[in-house]
Scaffold this motif. Sequence first.
Motif, PDB file in Angstrom:
ATOM      1  N   CYS A 200      14.314 -10.221  -6.083  1.00 30.66           N
ATOM      2  CA  CYS A 200      13.737  -9.848  -5.216  1.00 30.66           C
ATOM      3  C   CYS A 200      12.159 -11.286  -5.472  1.00 30.66           C
ATOM      4  CB  CYS A 200      13.104  -8.407  -6.165  1.00 30.66           C
ATOM      5  SG  CYS A 200      11.557  -8.062  -3.869  1.00 30.66           S
TER       6      CYS A 200
ATOM      7  N   HIS B 102      11.027  -1.159  -4.700  1.00 32.78           N
ATOM      8  CA  HIS B 102       9.744  -1.176  -4.962  1.00 32.78           C
ATOM      9  C   HIS B 102       8.453  -1.111  -4.030  1.00 32.78           C
ATOM     10  CE1 HIS B 102       6.328  -3.961  -7.199  1.00 32.78           C
ATOM     11  NE2 HIS B 102       5.439  -2.913  -7.085  1.00 32.78           N
ATOM     12  N   ARG B 103       8.821  -2.389  -3.012  1.00 30.23           N
ATOM     13  CA  ARG B 103       7.371  -2.156  -2.013  1.00 30.23           C
ATOM     14  C   ARG B 103       8.428  -2.528  -0.470  1.00 30.23           C
ATOM     15  NH1 ARG B 103       4.968  -0.019  -4.606  1.00 30.23           N
ATOM     16  NH2 ARG B 103       2.806   0.161  -5.172  1.00 30.23           N
TER      17      ARG B 103
ATOM     18  N   CYS C 200      13.990  -3.705  -1.246  1.00 30.20           N
ATOM     19  CA  CYS C 200      13.658  -3.474  -2.715  1.00 30.20           C
ATOM     20  C   CYS C 200      13.162  -2.085  -2.908  1.00 30.20           C
ATOM     21  CB  CYS C 200      13.110  -4.733  -2.902  1.00 30.20           C
ATOM     22  SG  CYS C 200      12.218  -4.469  -4.388  1.00 30.20           S
TER      23      CYS C 200
ATOM     24  N   VAL D 245      10.483  -4.090   0.320  1.00 31.91           N
ATOM     25  CA  VAL D 245      10.109  -5.598   0.465  1.00 31.91           C
ATOM     26  C   VAL D 245      12.833  -6.552   1.297  1.00 31.91           C
ATOM     27  CG1 VAL D 245      10.541  -8.747  -0.071  1.00 31.91           C
ATOM     28  CG2 VAL D 245       8.744  -6.693   0.271  1.00 31.91           C
TER      29      VAL D 245
ATOM     30  N   TYR E  36       9.408 -10.749  -4.374  1.00 31.78           N
ATOM     31  CA  TYR E  36       7.832 -10.393  -4.010  1.00 31.78           C
ATOM     32  C   TYR E  36       7.842 -10.179  -5.859  1.00 31.78           C
ATOM     33  CZ  TYR E  36       3.936  -7.896  -2.065  1.00 31.78           C
ATOM     34  OH  TYR E  36       2.776  -7.385  -1.947  1.00 31.78           O
ATOM     35  N   HIS E  37       8.481  -9.454  -6.509  1.00 33.19           N
ATOM     36  CA  HIS E  37       7.689  -8.896  -8.108  1.00 33.19           C
ATOM     37  C   HIS E  37       8.908  -9.316  -8.949  1.00 33.19           C
ATOM     38  CE1 HIS E  37       5.183  -6.725  -5.315  1.00 33.19           C
ATOM     39  NE2 HIS E  37       4.273  -7.017  -6.475  1.00 33.19           N
ATOM     40  N   GLY E  38       9.942  -9.628  -8.763  1.00 33.90           N
ATOM     41  CA  GLY E  38      11.451 -10.380  -9.633  1.00 33.90           C
ATOM     42  C   GLY E  38      12.189  -9.447 -10.075  1.00 33.90           C
ATOM     43  N   LEU E  39      12.245  -8.064  -9.407  1.00 34.57           N
ATOM     44  CA  LEU E  39      13.073  -7.021 -10.085  1.00 34.57           C
ATOM     45  C   LEU E  39      14.407  -7.982  -9.729  1.00 34.57           C
ATOM     46  CD1 LEU E  39      11.628  -4.149  -9.181  1.00 34.57           C
ATOM     47  CD2 LEU E  39      11.979  -5.052 -11.042  1.00 34.57           C
TER      48      LEU E  39
HETATM   49  S1  FES Z   1       8.585  -5.467  -4.158  1.00 38.40           S
HETATM   50 FE1  FES Z   1      10.604  -5.560  -5.395  1.00 38.40          FE
HETATM   51  S2  FES Z   1       9.973  -6.618  -6.968  1.00 38.40           S
HETATM   52 FE2  FES Z   1       8.585  -5.833  -5.861  1.00 38.40          FE
END
Ligand code: FES
Length: 355
Positions: A67, A50-51, A48, A53, A69-72
Amino acid sequence: MEFVRNTWYAAGWSEEISRTMLPRTFLNEPVLLYRKEDGTPVAIADLCPHRFVPLSLGKLVGDTVECLYHGLAFDCTGKCVDNPHGNGLIPKAARVRSYPLTEQYGLVWIWMGDPVLADPALVPDFVWLNTPEKYRAVHGTINLKANYLLVMDNLTDLSHAGFVHVTTLEPRELAKASYEVIEEEGRVWTKQFVPSMPVPPLMNIVKGFTGVLDHWLEMRCDPPGCMITYYGFTTPGRPREEGWGTYNPNIITPETDNTTHYFWGSARDFDLDDEEITQKFEVGAAYAFEHEDRPIIEAQQKILQGRELMDLKPVLLQNDQGSGRARRIITRKIKEERAAAEAIHDLAEQAVAAE
Ligand code: FES
Ligand SMILES: [Fe+2]
């Protein structure tokens, strides 16, 4: 480590890729494999943006991956299609790489290089794997803790069978047989024919043969990863078409610098409906790769500790000709790809400077 990128690598057997997300690493890159609802296979980066993951920890919703972790959510082209946060605007950089795939011969193949060059017609022929009316095939997957070049050396060197596989495949006499090595348009053939050789263990095990047989053993190698060994027999002096033939795809894909995915297959053109023989082929091939080849190749890797074998000036024998040629082809392809990438980079820089 640099790899050839503009080539088809096996990503998995067709049945391994399903509606359950499969994380797999190729050429040091984490990739997520799954099938769309209509059955089409998909490969996107398993990371991902974003972070960082792994997306494979998330969930498959229809054809998109959410994802954990935060749903993207990302579609099968790698584009972010949902941001559940705030006003829902999707940042421009929120996308992941997607990889071209093609499904042929019961395998899903991945293209890790320039997508524009990903022509499905470039997959070498492995017709023996999926022509059940003419061949009975078995297959499996193993992962080896060794660099792919060591695995390729093993597979392109036919002579090791007379030592490593002396109880399962070949008698020691094989090592005396003469070699023919042919290179044509980036493909390497290594061929042996041994007249009136003592019956190899395999044919004793599956057919109960004793005495002597004419024996051919040939390896076709399309570097970096696509190999197949033709292994067959006739009664002495009889033509090949009258004999018993096996066709053994050995397809390897670098996982990391130090590990390799190995997709093996074994097809035969005789006794197609004999289930007992099919079982013997399945168990025998898996045993040979797991318990006879693996310990040697992984021991080599440990000793080398990441050093390049050829830099250590190894002793060369006649049986190293096939792997030597295949290694040279790989080196040449890597250099060509590097030169092409540098030329594109230079052109881009010139264009920026001209603006
Ligand atoms: S790590 Fe994937 S949406 Fe934040
Ligand atoms: Fe082997």
